[in-house]
Design an enzyme around this catalytic site. Structure first.
Site, short mmCIF file in Angstrom:
data_model
loop_
_atom_site.label_atom_id
_atom_site.label_comp_id
_atom_site.label_asym_id
_atom_site.label_seq_id
_atom_site.Cartn_x
_atom_site.Cartn_y
_atom_site.Cartn_z
N ASP A 37 5.46 -2.69 10.05
CA ASP A 37 4.30 -3.25 10.74
C ASP A 37 3.05 -2.70 10.07
O ASP A 37 2.63 -1.56 10.35
CB ASP A 37 4.35 -2.86 12.23
CG ASP A 37 3.17 -3.41 13.02
OD1 ASP A 37 2.31 -4.10 12.43
OD2 ASP A 37 3.10 -3.16 14.24
N HIS A 38 2.45 -3.50 9.19
CA HIS A 38 1.27 -3.07 8.43
C HIS A 38 0.17 -4.12 8.52
O HIS A 38 0.44 -5.31 8.71
CB HIS A 38 1.64 -2.89 6.95
CG HIS A 38 2.08 -1.49 6.61
ND1 HIS A 38 1.52 -0.78 5.58
CD2 HIS A 38 3.00 -0.69 7.17
CE1 HIS A 38 2.10 0.41 5.51
NE2 HIS A 38 3.01 0.49 6.47
N THR A 104 2.39 7.54 14.76
CA THR A 104 0.95 7.82 14.81
C THR A 104 0.16 7.06 13.75
O THR A 104 -1.06 7.10 13.76
CB THR A 104 0.69 9.32 14.67
OG1 THR A 104 1.27 9.79 13.44
CG2 THR A 104 1.28 10.09 15.84
N GLY A 105 0.85 6.38 12.82
CA GLY A 105 0.17 5.46 11.92
C GLY A 105 -0.50 6.10 10.72
O GLY A 105 -0.42 7.30 10.48
N GLU A 106 -1.19 5.24 9.97
CA GLU A 106 -1.91 5.65 8.77
C GLU A 106 -3.29 5.02 8.78
O GLU A 106 -3.48 3.91 9.27
CB GLU A 106 -1.18 5.18 7.50
CG GLU A 106 0.28 5.56 7.41
CD GLU A 106 1.19 4.48 8.00
OE1 GLU A 106 0.71 3.36 8.26
OE2 GLU A 106 2.37 4.78 8.23
N ASN A 109 -3.92 1.29 7.64
CA ASN A 109 -3.81 0.14 8.53
C ASN A 109 -4.71 0.23 9.76
O ASN A 109 -5.13 -0.80 10.30
CB ASN A 109 -2.36 0.02 9.02
CG ASN A 109 -1.39 -0.12 7.88
OD1 ASN A 109 -1.47 -1.05 7.11
ND2 ASN A 109 -0.47 0.83 7.77
N GLY A 173 7.38 15.63 10.96
CA GLY A 173 7.09 17.05 11.09
C GLY A 173 7.53 17.54 12.45
O GLY A 173 7.94 16.76 13.31
N ALA A 176 5.68 15.93 15.82
CA ALA A 176 6.09 14.57 16.16
C ALA A 176 7.56 14.53 16.58
O ALA A 176 7.93 13.78 17.49
CB ALA A 176 5.85 13.63 14.98
#
Length: 318
Positions: A37-38, A104-106, A109, A173, A176
């Site tokens: 999902d981007h 938590t995404g980037e 995006n 990590g 998370a």
């Protein structure tokens, strides 16, 4: 009993190609589908980024395989109330064969609306609150919520599945992973690290499913495969937090010289050596994963599915 799925890449392929790959995956014997999902691809060479929820609607008609987003960020670019509606509709369309993978995404995006990109600790707080909101909405009740990060007023989902939608949490990590263990219905990570699986299970995850994913590049010319991986997915071999904080595909392209062909050879399965492919996926099984997804990098999708159907999948531990 380990299951094997195919990982559909929305960064690299358009909607029609993704649907055809899903059909080939089902015919080849894969048991599940992941789909990314981007909003942007990682670089212009990948060249695609369709809206995942539209593609999932088409997948629900094209195949009978379970589908999961890997992963959706329900915190910045899209409000959790909107993600909840999209996920609920997807679950209904797939007859309950949908799981919502979240993370938590980037910045790549999520920054597109001009919102600030928070630090990791804040993003984890936002994700936890977002999951709370979505779970309440999945019940079909009317929800009003005034929280630290989100407001919801008089929201109710009228189209919902018969069973609650499982929410799996991605973690790379310890923080998370701890969140996934505490509130997730499952855990997603991309490396076959047994220590992370152990942390998840001992931290509260118990017997909940753990899913992992690997990227490979099948082809009869190994060196051509190495070049393909470097051109399309060098971003995955960048160190540190760059994958989370860089805002545009151009920034990732600027860092491509940091990734050598030797790094690709050492870190990605390239070519048509059956044992290398089997070993890469078996590493996840040995690490305690319940589901292993694999993605083929590059254009030779039909060759990949024929190769896995006849030579790789039959040799994998079940």
């Amino acid at each position: 009993m380990t299951e094997y799925g195919y990982f559909l890449s929305c960064e690299e392929f358009g909607p029609a190609d993704l649907i055809e790959q899903a059909r080939m995956a089902e015919q080849a014997g894969f048991q599940r589908l992941w789909i990314s999902d981007h909003y942007h691809p990682w670089n212009d060479a990948q060249g695609q980024s369709p809206f995942v929820w539209s593609v999932i609607g088409a997948l629900s008609e094209a195949v009978s395989l379970p589908v999961e987003t890997a992963v959706t960020c329900p915190t910045v670019r899209m409000h959790p109330a909107v993600v909840a509606q999209a996920a609920a509709t997807s679950a209904v369309m797939t007859g309950g064969r949908f799981r919502l993978g979240v993370g938590t995404g980037e910045a790549l995006n999520e920054h597109i609306l001009g919102d600030p990109w928070p630090p990791t600790t804040v993003r984890l707080e936002m994700l936890e609150e977002a999951i709370q909101i979505m779970r309440r909405l999945f019940t079909g009740e009317q929800v009003t919520h005034y929280g630290t990060h989100y407001k919801v007023e008089n929201a109710r989902l009228y189209t919902i599945p018969d069973e609650p939608i499982p929410i799996d949490i991605s973690g790379f990590g310890p923080e998370a992973t701890a969140l996934a263990a505490r509130i997730g219905d499952g855990y997603i990570t991309m490396m076959p690290e047994e220590s992370m699986v152990t942390q998840f299970r001992k931290g509260g995850g118990g017997t909940k499913p753990v899913s992992g994913g690997a990227k490979v590049c099948y082809g009869t010319d190994r060196e051509e495969c190495v070049r393909t991986v470097r051109e399309l997915w060098s971003n995955e071999l960048l160190p540190g937090e760059m994958g989370q904080v860089l805002p545009t595909p151009r920034h990732f392209e600027q860092l491509m010289p940091l990734v050598s062909e030797d790094m690709v050879r050492e870190n990605r399965v390239c070519g048509d050596d059956v044992e290398e492919h089997v070993s890469a996926l078996t590493a996840f099984v040995d690490g305690g994963f319940d589901v292993v997804y694999v993605n083929q990098i590059g254009p030779d999708q039909r060759g990949f599915f024929d190769f896995y159907r006849t030579k790789v999948l039959p040799q994998l531990p079940r």
